[in-house]
Design an enzyme around this catalytic site. Structure first.
Site, PDB file in Angstrom:
ATOM      1  N   GLN A  91     -43.590  14.660  -7.413  1.00  0.00           N
ATOM      2  CA  GLN A  91     -43.756  13.325  -6.787  1.00  0.00           C
ATOM      3  C   GLN A  91     -43.441  13.629  -5.385  1.00  0.00           C
ATOM      4  OE1 GLN A  91     -43.014   9.644  -8.686  1.00  0.00           O
ATOM      5  NE2 GLN A  91     -43.833   8.467  -7.151  1.00  0.00           N
ATOM      6  N   SER A 151     -39.110  18.228 -11.599  1.00  0.00           N
ATOM      7  CA  SER A 151     -39.306  16.958 -12.052  1.00  0.00           C
ATOM      8  C   SER A 151     -40.658  16.544 -12.719  1.00  0.00           C
ATOM      9  CB  SER A 151     -39.045  15.737 -10.847  1.00  0.00           C
ATOM     10  OG  SER A 151     -38.759  14.377 -11.248  1.00  0.00           O
ATOM     11  N   LEU A 152     -41.495  15.749 -12.101  1.00  0.00           N
ATOM     12  CA  LEU A 152     -42.710  15.469 -12.791  1.00  0.00           C
ATOM     13  C   LEU A 152     -43.522  16.552 -13.075  1.00  0.00           C
ATOM     14  CD1 LEU A 152     -45.311  13.719 -13.440  1.00  0.00           C
ATOM     15  CD2 LEU A 152     -45.748  13.934 -10.842  1.00  0.00           C
ATOM     16  N   ARG A 160     -44.269   7.057 -17.911  1.00  0.00           N
ATOM     17  CA  ARG A 160     -43.250   7.510 -16.994  1.00  0.00           C
ATOM     18  C   ARG A 160     -43.343   6.752 -15.864  1.00  0.00           C
ATOM     19  NH1 ARG A 160     -41.723  11.768 -13.494  1.00  0.00           N
ATOM     20  NH2 ARG A 160     -39.668  12.569 -14.193  1.00  0.00           N
ATOM     21  N   HIS A 189     -33.249  10.270 -11.237  1.00  0.00           N
ATOM     22  CA  HIS A 189     -32.497  11.341 -11.734  1.00  0.00           C
ATOM     23  C   HIS A 189     -30.921  11.018 -11.424  1.00  0.00           C
ATOM     24  CE1 HIS A 189     -35.754  14.019 -12.187  1.00  0.00           C
ATOM     25  NE2 HIS A 189     -36.455  13.791 -11.123  1.00  0.00           N
ATOM     26  N   GLN A 235     -34.185  14.542 -18.545  1.00  0.00           N
ATOM     27  CA  GLN A 235     -34.603  14.811 -16.988  1.00  0.00           C
ATOM     28  C   GLN A 235     -34.767  13.334 -16.213  1.00  0.00           C
ATOM     29  OE1 GLN A 235     -38.735  14.284 -15.954  1.00  0.00           O
ATOM     30  NE2 GLN A 235     -38.721  16.591 -15.897  1.00  0.00           N
TER      31      GLN A 235
END
Length: 408
Positions: free
Chosen positions: A108, A195-196, A220, A302, A351
């Site tokens: 993102q 991440s994503l 999510r 996170h 994560q």
């Protein structure tokens, strides 16, 4: 040599064949073993232990640790031996010409209005991915990608499925097929995502179906958008250990702050309670950080403050169908390769509240022989980060049709 006969002609030979079925040689039959039998056992041992990351593993499945399957498929010992020799030669070729490319996928923040429009118009398989995404989500994510408006695209619940869709559409156009996993398995030693981007990486590795990943990232995004506590800040020029110590000192019982992203040397991100982030920023400057830049985010991604979002996502992950990856995925949380479906599911659950160890991930792949990193997705954020981590790597950016044509 009686070993090569189709049928067992003696009790002694039957004893040896029994050993094959159990995966353990029969000591009573050991004196009768010939050189061919010894070589066969050696090949079985090598092949069963060295095929975890090879296409040969589809013949010798991971659970196979003996020659029982081969005995059933090839009753004739000579044929069985020749099959093992052939598989061994395939592995020798793979060891001689190892894959040295990693496919990496952005997270993102890489979204931009207009992404994917040219792709949709130029590639039939990319258009199929966008149309499948629209049908799966029940609204036109493609329109949001192509036309915005920007505030709608950047909304977390839209940005995440939009980025996944565009990244996989780019990969499909590059492969000229929607069966992207087969294409990736032939060309990449590893996949990774920031991440994503791990969801895109898992689709690329064949661990998740695209529609499953799309539904997961939509949920999510909704869960992360609903979180409203905390803040994040980019810290430039700080040493990892110094920033970690600053976070420890700035944290209090109900106000935690942690390093959330290890993006590149001198480019780290902290996340946590707003007051704690501010205190950590001040301490970081005292310890040599050049700049502390507050980020425009809705919550402390996170970090432990995302526990509620993680708890909401966990049932969705548990219900989703995962497969073992066809290409190892370098995990954000641990910076180690993952292949098994259960490990991949656990990675996506962890994560949300854990830091992205991007530096360690890139370093791990480099040590394991990766020389080229191909970023597949909008923008070139990861390409810039990798360049700062390993300056000797070849970097390729596939963000549009020009990038596809250059790489192909």
């Amino acid at each position: 040599m009686k070993h090569w006969s189709v049928k067992a002609q003696s009790a002694e030979h039957k004893s040896i064949e029994a050993g094959y079925h159990t995966g353990v040689p029969d000591p009573k039959g050991a004196p009768a073993w010939c050189l061919g039998e010894a070589l066969e056992w050696f090949l079985v041992l090598v092949l069963s232990r060295r095929t975890q990351d090879s296409p040969v593993r589809w013949f010798l499945v991971p659970q196979f640790r003996g020659s029982a399957v081969l005995v059933l498929l090839f009753p004739c010992s000579l044929v069985r031996f020749l099959v093992l020799v052939l598989l061994f030669l395939v592995l020798v070729l793979e060891w001689s010409f190892p894959l040295n490319t990693a496919f990496i996928f952005p997270g993102q923040g890489s979204q931009v209005v207009g992404m994917g429009r040219e792709l949709y118009q130029s590639s039939q398989v990319a258009r199929a991915i966008f149309e499948l995404a629209d049908a799966t989500l029940g609204f036109s994510i493609s329109r949001i990608c192509f036309d915005g408006p920007e505030d709608q695209l950047t909304a977390t619940e839209n940005a995440q499925p939009a980025l996944l869709t565009t990244s996989i559409a780019l990969l499909a156009a590059l492969a000229d097929t929607t069966n992207v996993a087969a294409y990736v398995a032939e060309r990449a030693a590893f996949v990774a995502g920031h991440s994503l981007g791990e969801y895109s990486a898992m689709v690329a590795a064949g661990a998740l179906e695209f529609t499953t990943a799309l539904q997961l990232v939509r949920r999510r995004g909704e869960l992360m958008a609903s979180a409203s506590d905390g803040a994040m800040a980019a810290v430039l020029g700080a040493e990892e250990s110094a920033l970690e110590e600053a976070c420890r000192q700035a944290s209090q019982a109900n106000e935690l702050v942690v390093v959330a992203n290890y993006n590149a040397p001198g480019q780290l991100v902290i996340s946590g309670a707003t007051a704690a982030v501010e205190r950590a920023g001040i301490l970081a400057k005292e310890r040599g950080a050049k700049r502390v830049i507050p980020l425009k985010v809705s919550a402390a991604f996170h970090s432990p403050l995302m526990r509620q979002a993680a708890a909401g996502l966990r049932p969705e992950l548990d219900a989703a169908s995962f497969s073992d990856a066809q290409v190892p995925l370098l995990a954000n949380v641990s910076a180690v390769p993952l292949v098994l479906a259960a490990d991949l599911r656990a990675e996506l659950a962890a994560q949300v509240t854990s830091p992205v160890r991007w530096i360690a991930s890139i370093e791990h792949m480099s040590v394991d022989g990766v020389q080229s990193f191909v970023e597949i997705g909008p923008g070139a954020v990861l390409t810039g980060l990798v360049k700062r981590i390993t300056s000797s790597a070849k970097l390729v950016n596939v963000a549009d049709m020009a990038g596809i044509q250059a790489f192909a």
